[in-house]
Design a protein around this motif. Structure first.
Motif, mmCIF file in Angstrom:
data_model
loop_
_atom_site.group_PDB
_atom_site.id
_atom_site.type_symbol
_atom_site.label_atom_id
_atom_site.label_comp_id
_atom_site.label_asym_id
_atom_site.label_seq_id
_atom_site.Cartn_x
_atom_site.Cartn_y
_atom_site.Cartn_z
ATOM 1 N N ASP A 92 0.823 -1.208 0.000
ATOM 2 C CA ASP A 92 0.000 0.000 0.000
ATOM 3 C C ASP A 92 0.859 1.261 0.000
ATOM 4 O OD1 ASP A 92 -2.322 -1.520 0.047
ATOM 5 O OD2 ASP A 92 -2.564 -1.345 2.233
ATOM 6 N N ILE A 93 1.902 1.255 0.797
ATOM 7 C CA ILE A 93 2.795 2.410 0.882
ATOM 8 C C ILE A 93 3.535 2.612 -0.435
ATOM 9 C CG2 ILE A 93 4.834 3.343 2.045
ATOM 10 C CD1 ILE A 93 3.792 1.911 4.596
ATOM 11 N N LEU A 94 4.055 1.528 -1.013
ATOM 12 C CA LEU A 94 4.763 1.633 -2.293
ATOM 13 C C LEU A 94 3.835 2.085 -3.415
ATOM 14 C CD1 LEU A 94 7.110 -1.491 -2.202
ATOM 15 C CD2 LEU A 94 7.734 0.916 -1.929
ATOM 16 N N LEU A 95 2.599 1.595 -3.414
ATOM 17 C CA LEU A 95 1.636 2.002 -4.423
ATOM 18 C C LEU A 95 1.317 3.494 -4.302
ATOM 19 C CD1 LEU A 95 -0.276 1.245 -6.721
ATOM 20 C CD2 LEU A 95 -1.983 0.653 -4.996
ATOM 21 N N ALA A 96 1.106 3.968 -3.087
ATOM 22 C CA ALA A 96 0.831 5.385 -2.872
ATOM 23 C C ALA A 96 2.019 6.250 -3.304
ATOM 24 C CB ALA A 96 0.494 5.639 -1.408
ATOM 25 N N ALA A 97 3.222 5.819 -2.997
ATOM 26 C CA ALA A 97 4.425 6.561 -3.389
ATOM 27 C C ALA A 97 4.575 6.594 -4.905
ATOM 28 C CB ALA A 97 5.659 5.948 -2.743
ATOM 29 N N ALA A 98 4.287 5.479 -5.562
ATOM 30 C CA ALA A 98 4.383 5.416 -7.019
ATOM 31 C C ALA A 98 3.347 6.332 -7.670
ATOM 32 C CB ALA A 98 4.201 3.986 -7.499
ATOM 33 N N LEU A 99 2.123 6.350 -7.146
ATOM 34 C CA LEU A 99 1.089 7.234 -7.680
ATOM 35 C C LEU A 99 1.458 8.701 -7.492
ATOM 36 C CD1 LEU A 99 -2.125 5.353 -6.540
ATOM 37 C CD2 LEU A 99 -1.279 5.605 -8.881
ATOM 38 N N LEU A 100 1.993 9.032 -6.336
ATOM 39 C CA LEU A 100 2.414 10.396 -6.073
ATOM 40 C C LEU A 100 3.568 10.806 -6.989
ATOM 41 C CD1 LEU A 100 2.067 12.913 -4.333
ATOM 42 C CD2 LEU A 100 3.648 11.899 -2.697
ATOM 43 N N ALA A 101 4.527 9.926 -7.165
ATOM 44 C CA ALA A 101 5.655 10.208 -8.059
ATOM 45 C C ALA A 101 5.175 10.380 -9.495
ATOM 46 C CB ALA A 101 6.689 9.091 -7.961
ATOM 47 N N GLY A 102 4.229 9.569 -9.920
ATOM 48 C CA GLY A 102 3.679 9.691 -11.269
ATOM 49 C C GLY A 102 2.959 11.010 -11.468
ATOM 50 N N ALA A 103 2.206 11.444 -10.476
ATOM 51 C CA ALA A 103 1.499 12.719 -10.566
ATOM 52 C C ALA A 103 2.484 13.882 -10.633
ATOM 53 C CB ALA A 103 0.560 12.881 -9.380
ATOM 54 N N ILE A 104 3.511 13.828 -9.826
ATOM 55 C CA ILE A 104 4.531 14.883 -9.837
ATOM 56 C C ILE A 104 5.252 14.913 -11.177
ATOM 57 C CG2 ILE A 104 6.748 15.576 -8.831
ATOM 58 C CD1 ILE A 104 5.596 14.649 -6.118
ATOM 59 N N TYR A 105 5.613 13.749 -11.696
ATOM 60 C CA TYR A 105 6.267 13.681 -13.004
ATOM 61 C C TYR A 105 5.360 14.270 -14.079
ATOM 62 C CZ TYR A 105 8.413 11.946 -17.245
ATOM 63 O OH TYR A 105 8.978 11.877 -18.489
ATOM 64 N N PHE A 106 4.087 13.894 -14.072
ATOM 65 C CA PHE A 106 3.146 14.399 -15.076
ATOM 66 C C PHE A 106 3.049 15.915 -15.019
ATOM 67 C CE2 PHE A 106 -1.216 15.816 -15.982
ATOM 68 C CZ PHE A 106 -1.278 15.507 -17.333
ATOM 69 N N LEU A 107 2.896 16.485 -13.825
ATOM 70 C CA LEU A 107 2.695 17.922 -13.697
ATOM 71 C C LEU A 107 3.925 18.739 -14.082
ATOM 72 C CD1 LEU A 107 0.654 18.202 -10.392
ATOM 73 C CD2 LEU A 107 -0.160 18.624 -12.708
ATOM 74 N N PHE A 108 5.103 18.269 -13.722
ATOM 75 C CA PHE A 108 6.289 19.098 -13.882
ATOM 76 C C PHE A 108 7.166 18.723 -15.073
ATOM 77 C CE2 PHE A 108 5.219 19.511 -9.366
ATOM 78 C CZ PHE A 108 5.085 20.879 -9.293
ATOM 79 N N TYR A 109 6.987 17.541 -15.648
ATOM 80 C CA TYR A 109 7.917 17.104 -16.692
ATOM 81 C C TYR A 109 7.254 16.748 -18.014
ATOM 82 C CZ TYR A 109 11.168 17.009 -12.823
ATOM 83 O OH TYR A 109 11.934 17.372 -11.755
ATOM 84 N N THR A 110 5.964 16.950 -18.158
ATOM 85 C CA THR A 110 5.313 16.714 -19.446
ATOM 86 C C THR A 110 4.659 18.012 -19.914
ATOM 87 O OG1 THR A 110 3.200 16.039 -18.482
ATOM 88 C CG2 THR A 110 4.824 14.297 -18.874
ATOM 89 N N GLU A 111 4.551 18.172 -21.207
ATOM 90 C CA GLU A 111 3.974 19.391 -21.755
ATOM 91 C C GLU A 111 2.501 19.537 -21.364
ATOM 92 O OE1 GLU A 111 3.194 21.508 -26.065
ATOM 93 O OE2 GLU A 111 4.664 19.903 -25.915
ATOM 94 N N SER A 112 1.746 18.461 -21.492
ATOM 95 C CA SER A 112 0.325 18.553 -21.127
ATOM 96 C C SER A 112 0.158 18.783 -19.626
ATOM 97 C CB SER A 112 -0.429 17.298 -21.571
ATOM 98 O OG SER A 112 0.115 16.152 -20.960
ATOM 99 N N GLY A 113 1.029 18.212 -18.818
ATOM 100 C CA GLY A 113 0.982 18.453 -17.380
ATOM 101 C C GLY A 113 1.287 19.900 -17.042
ATOM 102 N N ASN A 114 2.271 20.486 -17.738
ATOM 103 C CA ASN A 114 2.597 21.896 -17.509
ATOM 104 C C ASN A 114 1.442 22.801 -17.908
ATOM 105 O OD1 ASN A 114 5.193 21.764 -16.410
ATOM 106 N ND2 ASN A 114 6.115 21.484 -18.414
ATOM 107 N N LYS A 115 0.788 22.485 -19.015
ATOM 108 C CA LYS A 115 -0.367 23.282 -19.435
ATOM 109 C C LYS A 115 -1.494 23.180 -18.411
ATOM 110 C CE LYS A 115 0.465 22.998 -24.391
ATOM 111 N NZ LYS A 115 -0.018 22.451 -25.669
ATOM 112 N N TRP A 116 -1.741 21.969 -17.912
ATOM 113 C CA TRP A 116 -2.786 21.760 -16.919
ATOM 114 C C TRP A 116 -2.463 22.505 -15.631
ATOM 115 C CZ3 TRP A 116 -3.570 19.383 -12.140
ATOM 116 C CH2 TRP A 116 -4.902 19.127 -11.822
ATOM 117 N N LEU A 117 -1.190 22.473 -15.227
ATOM 118 C CA LEU A 117 -0.760 23.172 -14.016
ATOM 119 C C LEU A 117 -0.902 24.684 -14.189
ATOM 120 C CD1 LEU A 117 0.440 22.792 -11.187
ATOM 121 C CD2 LEU A 117 2.712 22.880 -12.225
ATOM 122 N N ASP A 118 -0.588 25.209 -15.369
ATOM 123 C CA ASP A 118 -0.751 26.638 -15.631
ATOM 124 C C ASP A 118 -2.221 27.042 -15.567
ATOM 125 O OD1 ASP A 118 1.946 27.120 -15.904
ATOM 126 O OD2 ASP A 118 1.934 26.921 -18.091
#
Length: 68
Positions: free
Chosen positions: A8-34
């Motif tokens: 459960d802890i590893l799954l939560a950490a992986a989901l959080l890391a994926g969300a952070i990667y999406f927001l800060f390191y992908t173009e569509s994530g950056n647009k969504w964050l803006d």
């Protein structure tokens, strides 16, 4: 309080890391964050305008009470 398993802890950490990667390191994530930042800034501006209007109303009411 319920104990969490290692999975459960590893799954939560992986989901959080994926969300952070999406927001800060992908173009569509950056647009969504803006868009999210702009929406939050617009809402804050509206709240501050409402507060300013309310305080101005109170100031006028206070000034008219002191005249009489």
């Amino acid at each position: 309080m319920e104990n969490r398993s290692v999975f459960d802890i590893l799954l939560a950490a992986a989901l959080l890391a994926g969300a952070i990667y999406f927001l800060f390191y992908t173009e569509s994530g950056n647009k969504w964050l803006d868009r999210l930042k702009n929406t939050a800034a617009d809402q804050l501006d509206q709240w501050l305008a409402d507060l300013e209007e309310h305080l101005q109303t109170l100031e006028i009411a206070e000034a008219t009470d002191n005249i009489y």
